[in-house]
Design a protein around this motif. Structure first.
Motif, PDB file in Angstrom:
ATOM      1  N   GLY A   1      45.427 -48.334 -22.047  1.00 31.73           N
ATOM      2  CA  GLY A   1      45.530 -47.277 -21.045  1.00 31.73           C
ATOM      3  C   GLY A   1      44.739 -47.495 -19.769  1.00 31.73           C
TER       4      GLY A   1
ATOM      5  N   LYS B   1      46.102 -45.321 -11.781  1.00 32.94           N
ATOM      6  CA  LYS B   1      46.770 -44.157 -11.181  1.00 32.94           C
ATOM      7  C   LYS B   1      46.403 -44.076  -9.692  1.00 32.94           C
TER       8      LYS B   1
ATOM      9  N   ARG C   1      51.722 -44.754  -9.934  1.00 32.83           N
ATOM     10  CA  ARG C   1      50.766 -45.369 -10.857  1.00 32.83           C
ATOM     11  C   ARG C   1      51.394 -46.588 -11.517  1.00 32.83           C
TER      12      ARG C   1
ATOM     13  N   HIS D   1      46.270 -49.076 -16.645  1.00 35.73           N
ATOM     14  CA  HIS D   1      47.396 -48.423 -15.960  1.00 35.73           C
ATOM     15  C   HIS D   1      46.895 -47.590 -14.776  1.00 35.73           C
TER      16      HIS D   1
ATOM     17  N   ASN E   1      48.699 -37.191 -13.732  1.00 32.45           N
ATOM     18  CA  ASN E   1      49.051 -38.500 -14.288  1.00 32.45           C
ATOM     19  C   ASN E   1      49.152 -39.592 -13.228  1.00 32.45           C
TER      20      ASN E   1
ATOM     21  N   ASP F   1      41.040 -42.526  -6.079  1.00 30.97           N
ATOM     22  CA  ASP F   1      39.978 -41.686  -6.648  1.00 30.97           C
ATOM     23  C   ASP F   1      38.672 -42.447  -6.813  1.00 30.97           C
TER      24      ASP F   1
ATOM     25  N   ARG G   1      49.472 -36.125 -22.196  1.00 32.94           N
ATOM     26  CA  ARG G   1      48.156 -35.671 -21.737  1.00 32.94           C
ATOM     27  C   ARG G   1      47.634 -36.535 -20.594  1.00 32.94           C
ATOM     28  N   ALA G   2      46.718 -35.979 -19.840  1.00 27.21           N
ATOM     29  CA  ALA G   2      46.094 -36.721 -18.747  1.00 27.21           C
ATOM     30  C   ALA G   2      44.683 -37.099 -19.156  1.00 27.21           C
ATOM     31  N   ASN G   3      44.186 -38.171 -18.589  1.00 26.15           N
ATOM     32  CA  ASN G   3      42.842 -38.637 -18.939  1.00 26.15           C
ATOM     33  C   ASN G   3      42.187 -39.309 -17.736  1.00 26.15           C
ATOM     34  N   GLY G   4      40.868 -39.377 -17.740  1.00 25.28           N
ATOM     35  CA  GLY G   4      40.146 -39.919 -16.592  1.00 25.28           C
ATOM     36  C   GLY G   4      40.255 -38.929 -15.452  1.00 25.28           C
ATOM     37  N   THR G   5      40.418 -39.448 -14.246  1.00 26.14           N
ATOM     38  CA  THR G   5      40.603 -38.538 -13.105  1.00 26.14           C
ATOM     39  C   THR G   5      41.915 -37.770 -13.290  1.00 26.14           C
TER      40      THR G   5
ATOM     41  N   TYR H   1      37.965 -46.232  -8.464  1.00 26.66           N
ATOM     42  CA  TYR H   1      38.675 -46.784  -9.619  1.00 26.66           C
ATOM     43  C   TYR H   1      39.514 -47.948  -9.101  1.00 26.66           C
TER      44      TYR H   1
ATOM     45  N   HIS I   1      51.590 -45.034 -24.845  1.00 26.09           N
ATOM     46  CA  HIS I   1      50.344 -45.291 -24.109  1.00 26.09           C
ATOM     47  C   HIS I   1      49.197 -45.182 -25.102  1.00 26.09           C
TER      48      HIS I   1
HETATM   49  N1  LIG Z   1      42.878 -44.164 -10.720  1.00 24.12           N
HETATM   50  C1  LIG Z   1      42.647 -43.991 -12.027  1.00 24.12           C
HETATM   51  N2  LIG Z   1      43.462 -44.615 -12.910  1.00 24.12           N
HETATM   52  C2  LIG Z   1      43.261 -44.452 -14.242  1.00 24.12           C
HETATM   53  C3  LIG Z   1      42.177 -43.686 -14.736  1.00 24.12           C
HETATM   54  C4  LIG Z   1      41.348 -43.031 -13.788  1.00 24.12           C
HETATM   55  O1  LIG Z   1      40.387 -42.304 -14.123  1.00 24.12           O
HETATM   56  N3  LIG Z   1      41.611 -43.209 -12.433  1.00 24.12           N
HETATM   57  N4  LIG Z   1      42.001 -43.587 -16.115  1.00 24.12           N
HETATM   58  C5  LIG Z   1      42.637 -44.613 -16.963  1.00 24.12           C
HETATM   59  C6  LIG Z   1      42.642 -44.299 -18.383  1.00 24.12           C
HETATM   60  S1  LIG Z   1      41.245 -44.610 -19.282  1.00 24.12           S
HETATM   61  C7  LIG Z   1      43.783 -43.888 -19.026  1.00 24.12           C
HETATM   62  S2  LIG Z   1      43.866 -43.677 -20.698  1.00 24.12           S
HETATM   63  C8  LIG Z   1      45.002 -43.574 -18.250  1.00 24.12           C
HETATM   64  C9  LIG Z   1      45.382 -42.125 -18.470  1.00 24.12           C
HETATM   65  O2  LIG Z   1      46.617 -41.857 -17.884  1.00 24.12           O
HETATM   66  P1  LIG Z   1      47.179 -40.389 -17.968  1.00 24.12           P
HETATM   67  O3  LIG Z   1      46.241 -39.507 -17.157  1.00 24.12           O
HETATM   68  O4  LIG Z   1      48.549 -40.427 -17.424  1.00 24.12           O
HETATM   69  O5  LIG Z   1      47.115 -39.982 -19.426  1.00 24.12           O
HETATM   70  O6  LIG Z   1      44.862 -43.792 -16.856  1.00 24.12           O
HETATM   71  C10 LIG Z   1      44.061 -44.886 -16.505  1.00 24.12           C
HETATM   72  N5  LIG Z   1      44.135 -45.082 -15.083  1.00 24.12           N
END
Ligand SMILES: Nc1nc2c(c(=O)[nH]1)N[C@H]1C(S)=C(S)[C@@H](COP(=O)(O)O)O[C@H]1N2
Ligand SMILES: [Mo]
Length: 256
Positions: free
Chosen positions: A217, A222, A209, A220, A204, A166, A73-77, A175, A127
């Motif tokens: 998480g 992105k 990333r 990490h 992702n 982003d 799953r994807a999260n955040g942006t 971020y 993760h």
């Molecule tokens: N640039 C950026 N990196 C980010 C985020 C984001 O919103 N922007 N969200 C973070 C959070 S809280 C998590 S849990 C993971 C989610 O990675 P995924 O989208 O591959 O699940 O990325 C992290 N890195």
């Protein structure tokens, strides 16, 4: 006293000595920290010290193909709305390059093709997001240690600040994240361009990333644009070393 008792006593004496050493190091660090930082940070520094001591040289658990989550799953942006990013994505990231700058002997600009041509590492890891979900994915990328080997951080560089494409909150706050040099050189810290055997999806973090497997998480980052070697992250944005650290007081050292 039986010989087992004697053995146990030697073991316990050894443990006590090791504990004493740990406490001394911890105290020195608390003293140093108290001079420059808020008291609130002391607990975090201490837990970082203890975590590092316990985790020194350790690897995050790796899994097998059979353990992979059906979808990661994807999260955040999940789709940066920033115009500059969208232009890069539209061109298939052909004009994108990762900048390595700051306290390095050799500042670099690395295209996706150049990164893909470097030694690669694939790892299947879990993760963990603080929001309460986990997923197991297979990541492929270039070890950050390899890139650092080319850029050669100067001796005074202590942290790596990761700048992302982003912006949050409707376009004002970017971020960003930061990690210590030890995590930068860790064998499982990679700049990933692949997920589950395919190109890293935009959701992702395409084109690149961070995977820093011994931390939670939000570390990490992105949509990487630049990695900057610094002596301190205090001068960036809110000063706590990352977007969520600034926003919601998440811990800077997010050891799992
Ligand atoms: N640039 C950026 N990196 C980010 C985020 C984001 O919103 N922007 N969200 C973070 C959070 S809280 C998590 S849990 C993971 C989610 O990675 P995924 O989208 O591959 O699940 O990325 C992290 N890195
Ligand atoms: Mo997260």
């Amino acid at each position: 006293m039986s010989s087992t008792d004697r053995g146990r006593r030697r073991f316990l004496t050894g443990l006590a000595a090791a504990g004493g050493a740990l406490t001394l190091e911890g105290c020195e660090r608390i003293g140093a920290t108290l001079l420059g930082a808020s008291v609130l940070d002391v607990g975090e520094r201490l837990s970082e010290t203890v975590h590092r001591w316990l985790a020194a040289g350790t690897m995050a658990q790796e899994f097998t193909e059979a353990d992979l989550s059906p979808t990661f799953r994807a999260n955040g942006t999940e789709s940066p709305s920033d115009a500059a990013y969208q232009a890069l994505a539209k061109a298939g990231f052909a004009d994108w390059a990762l900048e390595i700058r700051g306290l390095v002997e050799k500042p670099l600009k690395l295209t996706l093709a150049e990164l893909r041509a470097m030694p690669a590492r694939t790892q299947i890891t879990r993760h963990d997001c603080v929001e309460g979900w986990s997923a197991i994915g297979k990541w492929t990328g270039v070890p950050l240690a390899h890139v650092l080997g080319l850029a050669q951080p100067k001796p005074e560089a202590r942290y790596l600040v990761l700048h992302c494409a982003d912006t949050m909150e409707g376009g004002d706050v970017p971020y960003y994240e930061s990690i210590g040099m030890a995590d930068g050189y860790h064998a499982q810290t990679i700049l990933a361009y692949g997920l589950n055997g395919a190109d890293l999806p935009i959701a992702n973090g395409a084109p690149l990333r961070l995977r820093v497997e011994r931390q939670l998480g939000y570390k990490h980052a992105k949509y990487l644009m630049a990695i900057e070697a610094v002596t301190s992250y205090a001068g960036f944005h809110g000063g706590r070393g990352g977007y969520w650290e600034d926003q919601s007081n998440y811990q800077w050292y997010a050891g799992i």
